[in-house]
Scaffold this active site. Structure first.
Site, PDB file in Angstrom:
ATOM      1  N   GLU A  68       0.813  -1.217   0.000  1.00 27.37           N
ATOM      2  CA  GLU A  68       0.000   0.000   0.000  1.00 27.37           C
ATOM      3  C   GLU A  68       0.844   1.263   0.000  1.00 27.37           C
ATOM      4  O   GLU A  68       0.495   2.261  -0.646  1.00 27.37           O
ATOM      5  CB  GLU A  68      -0.945   0.009   1.211  1.00 27.37           C
ATOM      6  CG  GLU A  68      -2.035  -1.049   1.169  1.00 27.37           C
ATOM      7  CD  GLU A  68      -1.624  -2.376   1.780  1.00 27.37           C
ATOM      8  OE1 GLU A  68      -2.472  -3.280   1.888  1.00 27.37           O
ATOM      9  OE2 GLU A  68      -0.425  -2.519   2.150  1.00 27.37           O
ATOM     10  N   PHE A 130     -11.933  -6.851  13.951  1.00 32.86           N
ATOM     11  CA  PHE A 130     -10.820  -7.340  13.145  1.00 32.86           C
ATOM     12  C   PHE A 130     -10.451  -6.310  12.078  1.00 32.86           C
ATOM     13  O   PHE A 130     -11.295  -5.821  11.348  1.00 32.86           O
ATOM     14  CB  PHE A 130     -11.199  -8.669  12.481  1.00 32.86           C
ATOM     15  CG  PHE A 130     -10.138  -9.214  11.558  1.00 32.86           C
ATOM     16  CD1 PHE A 130      -8.918  -9.645  12.059  1.00 32.86           C
ATOM     17  CD2 PHE A 130     -10.361  -9.290  10.191  1.00 32.86           C
ATOM     18  CE1 PHE A 130      -7.944 -10.147  11.213  1.00 32.86           C
ATOM     19  CE2 PHE A 130      -9.388  -9.786   9.340  1.00 32.86           C
ATOM     20  CZ  PHE A 130      -8.171 -10.214   9.849  1.00 32.86           C
ATOM     21  N   GLN A 131      -9.180  -5.967  12.020  1.00 33.94           N
ATOM     22  CA  GLN A 131      -8.631  -4.997  11.073  1.00 33.94           C
ATOM     23  C   GLN A 131      -9.332  -3.635  11.151  1.00 33.94           C
ATOM     24  O   GLN A 131      -9.572  -2.980  10.144  1.00 33.94           O
ATOM     25  CB  GLN A 131      -8.670  -5.544   9.644  1.00 33.94           C
ATOM     26  CG  GLN A 131      -7.696  -6.700   9.440  1.00 33.94           C
ATOM     27  CD  GLN A 131      -7.462  -7.056   7.984  1.00 33.94           C
ATOM     28  OE1 GLN A 131      -8.304  -6.814   7.134  1.00 33.94           O
ATOM     29  NE2 GLN A 131      -6.307  -7.644   7.710  1.00 33.94           N
ATOM     30  N   LYS A 180     -17.610  -0.585   5.375  1.00 28.65           N
ATOM     31  CA  LYS A 180     -18.048  -1.570   4.378  1.00 28.65           C
ATOM     32  C   LYS A 180     -19.557  -1.526   4.154  1.00 28.65           C
ATOM     33  O   LYS A 180     -20.029  -1.683   3.024  1.00 28.65           O
ATOM     34  CB  LYS A 180     -17.625  -2.975   4.816  1.00 28.65           C
ATOM     35  CG  LYS A 180     -17.799  -4.017   3.715  1.00 28.65           C
ATOM     36  CD  LYS A 180     -17.142  -5.331   4.086  1.00 28.65           C
ATOM     37  CE  LYS A 180     -17.233  -6.321   2.919  1.00 28.65           C
ATOM     38  NZ  LYS A 180     -16.555  -7.606   3.267  1.00 28.65           N
ATOM     39  N   MET A 490      24.342   8.496   3.857  1.00 33.72           N
ATOM     40  CA  MET A 490      24.254   9.795   4.518  1.00 33.72           C
ATOM     41  C   MET A 490      24.538   9.671   6.011  1.00 33.72           C
ATOM     42  O   MET A 490      25.165  10.549   6.615  1.00 33.72           O
ATOM     43  CB  MET A 490      22.883  10.442   4.285  1.00 33.72           C
ATOM     44  CG  MET A 490      22.807  11.880   4.734  1.00 33.72           C
ATOM     45  SD  MET A 490      23.930  12.984   3.850  1.00 33.72           S
ATOM     46  CE  MET A 490      22.934  13.416   2.419  1.00 33.72           C
TER      47      MET A 490
END
Length: 597
Positions: A68, A130-131, A180, A490
């Site tokens: 993502e 969940f999630q 959803k 760096m």
């Protein structure tokens, strides 16, 4: 065109009021707002939106990233190179939180981006389902605006507002969080409602003619003026107006890293870019100027160093579309809230060239005295040489360059010649490693016939290396110039300069290597069988072309092979890690503390 797509689009065209589920409403809003490409990774709470995308597949291209964050940086690459809004979609929970870094990145660099996330059903919000993650709360400080849609009837308005907010005024990212059940809900919808944005007035009033005259008078009176141009010139599409001002007045001009491409490096008045690793001549000119004309900049600490000492003897004109930037970090004598394109357009009609021949010569002499340089005698390939050679052989074609973050980023800004705006993609404000490859992917999607090159370091590259799969599978022929020094270069530079060369987890190979920890005594680190990992094998495993090069004499041929390859290609360039990016102004210090060697 598929039957499903045809019937859906036909029904959607019948009128403003038609029964549609929330997912179709959202996707139709994207199409209606001119979105042609989005980057989206599906999951449980975003599946309805992905199903809707298949029904609009003839109108919008969905590119599947492999992470993502990669999708969000690709959306940024698309936006940065076109000026259009970039769109990314992810599911709830970890899918959504994987967007957070890229959202913060877009906020700091003022990139218009629409981030759509799936969310658990409204009845489950707050139950630790969940999630489930509270994306609006997580992103409150890193978005320009954010929405949690709990009523399908609000969705068309929310989408209309999201596009308006992201692209108007000072651009930025907007989050739309979609439960959803809202995606699946079905209700007659008005697709063109009125927006409801009380107090939001992104477009500034036209700047008064008296203010423009005041600016022109200050320029006419100046004897050591410098123009200081930033990312606002790029996002405001004001490069032509800036170039006209420089041509009319002859004023020496510096840019920020975000402003690269707004001024041609071939212009005799160009002093390139300033700041911590900017050109010495740019920094010296700003130190000694008596008028600083700041256009679309924010006086960032990487530019100013010790802010009270920055342009300390100069009168300052500061033009910005965001009033919160005026007098925030540096007091301006003439603060101007306005659209920089319009302000420069008005100024160009009346401005007169100041008498600055002596100052012009001083700046030309500074440029000759303190050139950007590197050791040409080294018989291997130095990073600067690789970039300068690439710039030379791509000068006559449409080329876009993205970078990761670190030494290679600074060298690309120093040694690649950016002659046009929107050809340089850099994570500048947030400095996000892993930006380069996915950003290039988004640029390639926007410009399929252009040459798109990710100049990257091995540390940055591995943070989103999985996007090689996207490049191959989505037919995006991105080229990767990998400057492979086996270190976090760096950080090594700071260890060398300020920490007695003590290596503290900056070597990227196996921990039993002598350079992995402790005080370094190496002068040149020779890579042979101990190079890690084998990037050529990895790239070929993803289906990309790949090669490695070590000898200076072989470099140009290898670059040409990379450019000519039909598809994505990785060129692994073996470089030493002891090179330092110079000049360097140590953090919080002044131009007078600049390190030149």
């Amino acid at each position: 065109m598929s039957t499903a797509s045809s019937s859906s689009n036909a029904s959607a065209a019948k009128g403003d009021q038609q029964p549609m589920n929330g997912a179709d409403v959202l996707v139709k809003s994207l199409v209606d707002h001119g979105v042609e490409v989005l980057f989206a990774y599906p999951g449980g709470c975003s599946m309805p939106m992905h199903q809707a995308l298949t029904r609009y597949g003839d109108s919008i291209r969905t590119i599947l990233p492999r992470h993502e964050q990669g999708g969000a940086f690709a959306a940024q690459g698309y936006s940065r190179s076109t000026g259009k809004i970039g769109v990314v979609m992810a599911t709830s929970g970890p899918g959504a939180t994987n967007l957070v870094t890229a959202i913060a990145d877009a906020k700091l660099d003022s990139i218009p981006m629409l981030c759509i996330t799936g969310q658990v059903p409204t009845g489950s919000i707050g139950t630790d389902a969940f999630q489930e993650t509270p994306m609006v709360e997580i992103c409150r400080g890193i978005t320009k605006h954010h929405y949690l849609v709990t009523d399908l009837a609000d969705l068309p308005r929310v989408m209309k507002e999201a596009f308006h907010i992201a692209t108007s005024g000072r651009p930025g990212p907007v989050l739309v969080d979609m439960p959803k059940d809202v995606q699946l809900g079905d209700f007659p919808i008005d697709m063109d409602p009125e927006m409801d944005l009380p107090g939001y007035s992104p477009e500034p009033a036209k700047v008064a003619s008296e203010t423009i005259k005041q600016m022109a008078a200050a320029i006419k009176l100046a004897r050591r003026p410098v123009i200081y141009a930033g990312g606002g010139i790029i996002s405001g599409e004001a490069s032509e107006e800036l170039r006209e001002l420089i041509k009319t007045t002859g004023i020496p001009t510096v840019t920020t890293i975000m402003g690269l491409g707004s001024v041609s490096p071939d212009d005799p008045r160009s002093l390139d870019w300033l700041g911590m690793h900017g050109a010495a001549y740019a920094n010296y000119a700003v130190r000694d100027c008596d008028l600083l004309i700041a256009l679309g900049v924010r006086f960032d600490d990487r530019v100013t160093g010790k802010v009270e000492a920055f342009a300390k003897d100069a009168k300052i004109i500061h033009v910005d579309i965001d009033s919160s930037e005026l007098n925030k970090n540096k007091q301006a004598h003439i603060p101007v809230r306005g659209d920089v394109k319009d302000v420069l357009g008005q100024l160009n009609k009346i401005v007169q060239a100041p008498e600055i021949e002596s100052w012009q010569k001083t700046c030309t002499d500074l440029k000759a005295k303190y050139p950007l340089k590197y050791d040409n005698s080294f018989d291997g390939i130095l990073q600067q040489h690789a970039i300068a050679t690439l710039s030379k052989i791509t000068a006559d074609r449409e080329t876009y360059v993205s970078v990761g973050v670190g030494q290679h980023q600074m060298w690309a800004a120093q040694f690649f010649k950016f002659r046009q705006p929107r050809t340089w993609m850099s994570s500048s404000g947030l400095g996000t490693m892993g930006f380069g490859l996915p950003a290039a992917m988004g640029v390639q999607a926007a410009h399929p016939d252009a040459l798109v090159i990710d100049i990257d370091g091995d540390g940055s590259f591995q943070m989103n290396i999985q996007e090689l799969a996207t490049c191959f599978c989505e037919k995006l022929p991105v080229k990767v110039l990998l400057l492979n020094n086996q270190h976090l270069g760096m950080v090594v530079q700071w260890e060398d300069r300020f920490m007695d060369r003590n290596r503290a987890h900056t070597y990227l190979g196996p921990i039993d290597h002598e350079e992995a920890k402790g005080k370094s005594t190496a002068d040149r680190f020779e890579y042979a069988s101990d190079r890690y990992p084998n990037f050529v094998q990895i790239a070929k495993g993803y289906g990309c072309g790949a090669a490695t090069v070590k000898k200076k004499a072989d470099l140009e041929g290898a670059l040409q092979e990379m450019i000519d390859h039909d598809g994505p290609f990785l060129l692994d360039v073996e470089v030493p890690y002891q090179e330092h990016v110079l000049p360097m102004i140590p953090g919080g210090m002044t131009v007078d503390d600049m390190l030149l060697d």
